[in-house]
Enzyme design. Structure first.
Site, PDB file in Angstrom:
ATOM      1  N   GLY A  42      34.521  29.791  43.624  1.00 22.69           N
ATOM      2  CA  GLY A  42      33.992  31.090  44.042  1.00 22.69           C
ATOM      3  C   GLY A  42      32.799  31.546  43.205  1.00 22.69           C
ATOM      4  N   CYS A  72      40.960  22.882  49.757  1.00 23.05           N
ATOM      5  CA  CYS A  72      40.419  24.132  49.220  1.00 23.05           C
ATOM      6  C   CYS A  72      39.732  24.873  50.368  1.00 23.05           C
ATOM      7  CB  CYS A  72      39.412  23.782  48.127  1.00 23.05           C
ATOM      8  SG  CYS A  72      38.485  25.188  47.505  1.00 23.05           S
ATOM      9  N   CYS A 182      44.059  30.670  50.756  1.00 19.41           N
ATOM     10  CA  CYS A 182      43.557  29.987  49.556  1.00 19.41           C
ATOM     11  C   CYS A 182      44.708  29.101  49.116  1.00 19.41           C
ATOM     12  CB  CYS A 182      43.202  30.984  48.459  1.00 19.41           C
ATOM     13  SG  CYS A 182      42.949  30.205  46.840  1.00 19.41           S
TER      14      CYS A 182
HETATM   15  N1  DGL Z   1      42.107  26.681  46.136  1.00 19.26           N
HETATM   16  C1  DGL Z   1      40.797  27.202  46.407  1.00 19.26           C
HETATM   17  C2  DGL Z   1      40.791  27.781  47.823  1.00 19.26           C
HETATM   18  O1  DGL Z   1      41.604  27.373  48.634  1.00 19.26           O
HETATM   19  C3  DGL Z   1      40.337  28.119  45.292  1.00 19.26           C
HETATM   20  C4  DGL Z   1      38.897  28.423  45.308  1.00 19.26           C
HETATM   21  C5  DGL Z   1      38.168  28.615  43.998  1.00 19.26           C
HETATM   22  O2  DGL Z   1      38.173  27.703  43.146  1.00 19.26           O
HETATM   23  O3  DGL Z   1      37.520  29.674  43.876  1.00 19.26           O
HETATM   24  O4  DGL Z   1      39.979  28.609  48.181  1.00 19.26           O
END
Ligand code: DGL
EC number: 5.1.1.3
Length: 267
Positions: A42, A72, A182
């Protein structure tokens, strides 16, 4: 032959997808790569995320993977198209469970929780517009929850407070269905359940993603030969993170009952 699948995430979130894949493909070889050095995604720009995905995709190819899973949501919404046009193996992304949520909701009220990048993406908004029908779908986002989950158990108190804040919004919206968009969030599903109770159903997409990986690799349990049949013997877990991040990854592997040692790998 043995099917080999590369699964990646910025950190520990993709383990929720990995768990479902190991269940659906018990004799496949699976290489999980946590891009923890660059987490959270992000905080990266779209071109930076795209560059990381292609780099990891090339690594999976070198390692003989037959398919790549982008476990992700943030990376999927930002650059899955670019990745698909850049590498030669099938790529499976994560799709939030918006469609089942909209057909499931009795109160016609759904909350979708994601990172700010996913929340602002046209991919998530298009998905909601395609399936909402007469349901009122609100998007909630957390700028900190994925990062905090990456640092559990140390961050347990903050995780609890953040989940409580989010759940108050879900209840305020009178939603009967919460979509976890997420891959980190299902790791703390019990925290959500504690604040939402049984009246709110929580949906996440790991089983659907695993089924799609089975399809694209034509995985067939009877024909897939793995040398050792010991449980999870085909699982390798690697990370480019620091010591604390590697330890967090080990913590979550253990919590999920996945037997694998975390190896450091610079990519
Ligand atoms: N697991 C990631 C997702 O599904 C996290 C994202 C991140 O690292 O900001 O969005």
């Amino acid at each position: 032959m043995t099917i080999k699948v590369g699964v990646m995430d910025s950190g520990v979130g993709g383990l929720t997808i990995l768990k479902a894949i190991t269940g659906a493909m018990p004799s496949a070889e699976i290489l999980y790569f946590a891009d923890q050095k660059y987490a959270p995604y992000g905080n990266l720009t779209a071109p930076e995320i795209a560059e990381r995905l292609v780099r990891i995709g090339e690594y999976f190819l070198q390692q003989g993977c037959h398919a790549m899973v982008v476990a992700c949501n943030t990376a999927t919404v930002v650059s899955i198209h670019h990745l698909r046009s850049s590498i030669q193996i099938p790529v499976v992304g994560v799709e939030p469970a918006v469609k089942p949520a909209c057909s499931y909701t009795r109160k016609k009220s759904v909350s979708v929780l994601s990172t700010p990048v996913t929340a602002a993406s046209s991919r998530l908004n298009d998905l909601i517009n395609a399936w909402r029908q007469d349901a009122d779908v609100e998007i909630l986002s957390s700028a900190t929850l994925a990062f905090l989950i990456d640092h559990m158990p140390t961050s347990q108190v903050e995780v609890n407070l953040e989940v409580q804040r989010i759940c108050a919004q879900v209840l305020d919206h009178r939603s009967d269905t919460l979509v976890l968009a997420c891959t980190h969030y299902p790791l703390v599903r019990a925290y959500f359940e504690q604040y939402l109770g049984e009246a709110v159903s929580i949906l996440e997409p790991s089983v659907g993603v695993a089924a799609q990986v089975v399809r694209v690799t034509s995985y067939n349990e009877a024909n897939n030969l793995l040398v050792s049949q010991a449980e999870n013997s085909g699982l390798m877990v690697q990370s480019n993170g620091n010591q604390a991040q590697l330890e967090a990854l080990s913590h979550w592997l253990e919590e999920l009952g996945l037997a694998a040692q975390v190896k450091s790998q610079v990519i």
